[in-house]
Design a protein around this motif. Structure first.
Motif, short mmCIF file in Angstrom:
data_model
loop_
_atom_site.label_atom_id
_atom_site.label_comp_id
_atom_site.label_asym_id
_atom_site.label_seq_id
_atom_site.Cartn_x
_atom_site.Cartn_y
_atom_site.Cartn_z
N LEU A 249 26.49 -42.64 -25.43
CA LEU A 249 25.64 -41.46 -25.50
C LEU A 249 26.50 -40.22 -25.29
CD1 LEU A 249 22.56 -40.88 -25.81
CD2 LEU A 249 22.52 -40.53 -23.34
N PRO A 250 26.43 -39.22 -26.17
CA PRO A 250 27.27 -38.03 -26.02
C PRO A 250 26.90 -37.24 -24.77
CG PRO A 250 25.67 -37.70 -27.78
CD PRO A 250 25.58 -39.14 -27.38
N ALA A 251 27.91 -36.65 -24.14
CA ALA A 251 27.66 -35.83 -22.96
C ALA A 251 27.01 -34.51 -23.35
CB ALA A 251 28.96 -35.58 -22.20
N ARG A 252 27.51 -33.90 -24.43
CA ARG A 252 26.96 -32.63 -24.88
C ARG A 252 26.52 -32.75 -26.33
NH1 ARG A 252 27.84 -27.89 -22.48
NH2 ARG A 252 28.33 -26.78 -24.41
N VAL A 253 25.35 -32.17 -26.61
CA VAL A 253 24.81 -32.18 -27.96
C VAL A 253 24.39 -30.75 -28.32
CG1 VAL A 253 24.00 -34.57 -27.85
CG2 VAL A 253 22.49 -32.71 -27.11
N THR A 290 24.57 -38.00 -35.49
CA THR A 290 23.77 -36.78 -35.39
C THR A 290 22.42 -36.97 -34.74
OG1 THR A 290 22.79 -37.11 -37.60
CG2 THR A 290 24.86 -35.86 -37.47
N ARG A 291 21.99 -38.21 -34.48
CA ARG A 291 20.63 -38.43 -33.99
C ARG A 291 20.63 -39.20 -32.68
NH1 ARG A 291 17.15 -41.58 -37.79
NH2 ARG A 291 19.08 -42.75 -38.10
N ILE A 292 19.66 -38.85 -31.82
CA ILE A 292 19.41 -39.61 -30.61
C ILE A 292 17.98 -40.16 -30.68
CG2 ILE A 292 20.98 -38.19 -29.23
CD1 ILE A 292 18.47 -36.89 -27.99
N GLU A 293 17.72 -41.15 -29.83
CA GLU A 293 16.39 -41.74 -29.76
C GLU A 293 15.98 -41.83 -28.29
OE1 GLU A 293 14.74 -45.36 -32.13
OE2 GLU A 293 15.38 -46.14 -30.18
N VAL A 294 14.74 -41.44 -28.01
CA VAL A 294 14.19 -41.50 -26.65
C VAL A 294 12.94 -42.36 -26.70
CG1 VAL A 294 13.27 -40.20 -24.70
CG2 VAL A 294 15.08 -39.20 -26.13
N ALA A 295 12.85 -43.33 -25.79
CA ALA A 295 11.68 -44.19 -25.69
C ALA A 295 11.11 -44.09 -24.28
CB ALA A 295 12.05 -45.64 -26.00
N VAL A 296 9.80 -43.94 -24.17
CA VAL A 296 9.10 -43.87 -22.89
C VAL A 296 8.15 -45.05 -22.83
CG1 VAL A 296 7.62 -42.51 -21.38
CG2 VAL A 296 9.30 -41.36 -22.84
N ALA A 362 15.42 -37.59 -32.99
CA ALA A 362 15.61 -36.16 -33.25
C ALA A 362 17.06 -35.90 -33.59
CB ALA A 362 15.18 -35.33 -32.04
N GLU A 363 17.29 -34.82 -34.32
CA GLU A 363 18.64 -34.43 -34.73
C GLU A 363 19.31 -33.65 -33.59
OE1 GLU A 363 20.33 -34.97 -37.51
OE2 GLU A 363 18.80 -36.03 -38.65
N TYR A 364 20.29 -34.29 -32.93
CA TYR A 364 21.07 -33.64 -31.87
C TYR A 364 22.52 -34.08 -32.01
CZ TYR A 364 17.02 -31.73 -29.47
OH TYR A 364 15.90 -31.00 -29.16
N PRO A 365 23.28 -33.45 -32.91
CA PRO A 365 24.67 -33.86 -33.12
C PRO A 365 25.53 -33.60 -31.88
CG PRO A 365 24.20 -31.81 -34.28
CD PRO A 365 22.89 -32.32 -33.78
N GLU A 366 26.54 -34.43 -31.71
CA GLU A 366 27.45 -34.30 -30.57
C GLU A 366 28.35 -33.08 -30.76
OE1 GLU A 366 30.82 -36.93 -28.15
OE2 GLU A 366 29.95 -37.66 -30.04
N VAL A 367 28.66 -32.40 -29.66
CA VAL A 367 29.64 -31.31 -29.68
C VAL A 367 30.65 -31.58 -28.58
CG1 VAL A 367 28.11 -29.56 -30.63
CG2 VAL A 367 28.22 -29.87 -28.16
N SER A 373 30.64 -23.11 -31.32
CA SER A 373 30.52 -22.41 -32.59
C SER A 373 30.02 -23.29 -33.72
CB SER A 373 31.87 -21.82 -32.99
OG SER A 373 32.84 -22.85 -33.11
N GLY A 374 30.00 -24.58 -33.53
CA GLY A 374 29.69 -25.46 -34.65
C GLY A 374 28.25 -25.47 -35.06
N CYS A 375 27.33 -25.11 -34.15
CA CYS A 375 25.94 -25.26 -34.51
C CYS A 375 25.09 -24.10 -34.09
CB CYS A 375 25.38 -26.52 -33.83
SG CYS A 375 25.45 -26.42 -32.03
N CYS A 376 25.63 -23.15 -33.42
CA CYS A 376 24.80 -22.09 -32.87
C CYS A 376 24.80 -20.87 -33.76
CB CYS A 376 25.27 -21.69 -31.47
SG CYS A 376 25.25 -23.07 -30.33
#
Length: 526
Positions: A249-253, A290-296, A362-367, A373-376
């Motif tokens: 799991l990426p630390a920063r997205v 680019t994607r993460i998944e969350v399950a509750v 959801a789309e949350y690419p790793e940074v 600067s890559g996504c903001c």
């Protein structure tokens, strides 16, 4: 002499005439060789013309079109004619009795046996009632949205003041327990502000108008804080609330942190609400680059199969054995809309008596660490608005706040970061202060009572152009979550548009950019 071919043509024409008459559709035909029109009886009814007067000529028909629709409709029709393609267009006409009707027109060019264009053929359909209903619906939705926006602003103002009080208390001498309570209070107020923003976003019927802010953030930290906020609620019911991390799991997205927390909060709180014993578990994993998944998942009563599609509709509460649990039935609807905004999907897996698992992607690419600067979005404060003489300590900031509590809190926060703030509470005084001495930064609310923030910005820019003065950096604070409002402010001449809950960290970044100390690819948090 009649032939089978002619009989088939005649029968088809009869069938067509019966069908169009039954549907109330006008049929017209124009002979391009002699300019003669043919109309069926319904065309005379549509245009309010007596059959004895014959069809309208082309010029008279063109004059019946409302001026604001005429150019668009004629361009669409003649483009189709020139290119030999069918056309479809809607326009409004003024009948002979002065009434206005909405018309749907479909037509096509026809050719003779030599392949030469010979006739234009088409239909007209009266869609006035449909268009009136659509216009009434749009107006009703607009009024509803305006009312909700006004209510949202009234709710956000005290919450924003509370958030700034948290900022002030953060520097006070607190023991560990007090600091923990302060942290929980801050997270709770941020979550409530996010919920208000979400409801206001959904008020504007289609989610494409809602705004997504893409910024880098610490995924583990933000989710851990959100679950910590809900853990006390779970423990009061005797439930175990856990958070599990997947491998790699990426630390920063990069993405919208607030909207992610909004969905996680709604799903987790729902799970706690509907579970009386056992546990609730939030699992987070990486799907791809680019994607993460969350399950509750929970051990609640479960959901009947026939209800699993209904629960994502507004005002639905379909949990089995869930009567009397409260709630508006709006939370899962918001979750679905927000997940769509985030480029993902949401689903539920459940059986009655066996709990439920809500999963969304959801789309949350790793940074990379420190990357921004890559996504903001890039900062909109231009270099020319940060001259060297404005980079010294004691930055002169003109604060324009209609709410006295918010104005005072902003004033004190600016003092803490070594600025020299000036405070006024209306647009006229703001313009007078700017004329007296142009500040290094103007920070103003959108809603000011006398003049709105956009008007103030426009007048400042006009005055600057009139005397060729240096450009004053201007940041507008708004309670609106709508991209349209923010675009209006930027078009008026604002350099930055911020959500109204501006805290200490956001002010530090904003001041840093004006001084030229912060990299310009970083966007001020909103």
């Amino acid at each position: 002499m009649s032939t089978p071919y002619h009989r088939v043509i005649h029968e088809n024409e009869q069938r067509f005439r019966i069908a169009t008459d039954a549907a109330g559709i006008g049929v017209w035909e124009l002979d391009m060789r002699n300019g003669e029109f043919y109309w069926n009886p319904r065309m005379y009814d549509l245009y309010g013309v007596a059959p004895v007067d014959g069809p309208l000529g082309y010029s008279e028909w063109e004059r019946r079109l409302l001026p604001e629709d005429r150019c668009r409709a004629l361009q669409r029709i003649w483009t189709g004619v020139e290119q030999g393609h069918p056309w479809e267009v809607t326009f409004r006409i003024r009948r002979g009795d002065g009434t206005i009707r909405d018309i749907r027109s479909v037509g096509q060019q026809l050719y003779d046996e030599r392949g030469e264009p010979s006739r234009l053929f088409g239909i007209n359909e009266d869609i006035t009632e449909r268009c009136q209903a659509d216009r009434a619906r749009v107006q009703s939705e607009l009024e509803h949205c305006r009312a909700l926006s006004a209510i949202g602003r009234e709710l956000r103002n005290p919450l924003s003041a509370l958030r700034r009080c948290h900022e002030r208390l953060d520097s006070a001498a607190l023991d560990a327990e007090q600091r923990h309570c302060l942290a929980l209070a801050r997270i709770a107020s941020d979550t409530l502000l996010a919920q208000i923003d979400a409801i206001l976003d959904q008020a504007w019927a289609d989610s494409s108008r809602a705004e997504v802010q893409a910024e880098p953030f610490d995924l583990r930290r933000c989710l851990s804080e959100q679950i910590a906020l809900l853990r006390e609620l779970a423990e009061r019911k005797g439930l175990i609330l856990s958070l599990e991390w997947g491998r790699d799991l990426p630390a920063r997205v990069c993405g919208d942190e607030t909207r992610l927390l909004q969905v996680v909060h709604n799903l987790t709180r729902n799970a706690i609400q509907y579970t009386d014993q056992g546990w609730v578990c939030v699992r987070v994993r990486r799907l791809d680059a680019t994607r993460i998944e969350v399950a509750v998942a929970d051990t609640g009563p479960g959901i009947r199969p026939e209800d699993q599609d209904l629960i994502f509709e507004a005002f639905r509460r379909e949990r089995s054995a869930g009567n009397g649990r409260g709630g508006s039935g709006f939370g899962l609807y918001i979750c679905r809309q927000v997940v769509w905004l985030l480029g993902g999907e949401i689903r539920v897996e459940s059986e009655p008596g066996a709990g439920a698992t809500f999963t969304f992607s959801a789309e949350y690419p790793e940074v990379a660490e420190g990357e921004g600067s890559g996504c903001c979005e890039t900062d909109t404060v231009p270099p020319e608005a940060r001259p060297a003489h404005r980079r010294s300590a004691g930055l002169d900031v003109l604060v324009v706040a209609n709410d006295p509590d918010q104005g005072r809190l902003l004033y004190e926060l600016l003092l803490r970061i070594h600025c020299a703030p000036r405070l006024v509470d209306n647009g006229a005084d703001a313009l007078a202060e700017w004329q007296r001495q142009a500040p290094s930064l103007m920070l103003l609310e959108l809603e000011l009572g006398d003049l709105d923030g956009r008007t103030v910005v426009q007048r400042v820019r006009e005055a600057e152009r009139g005397v060729d003065a240096p450009r004053t950096p201007i940041a507008v604070m708004t309670a609106y979550p709508l991209a349209e409002v923010q675009r209006d402010c930027l078009q008026a001449g604002a350099d930055q548009v911020l959500k109204q809950r501006v805290g200490l960290a956001a002010l530090q970044q904003l001041i840093g950019r004006v001084r030229g100390e912060t990299p310009q690819t970083l966007r001020c948090p909103v």
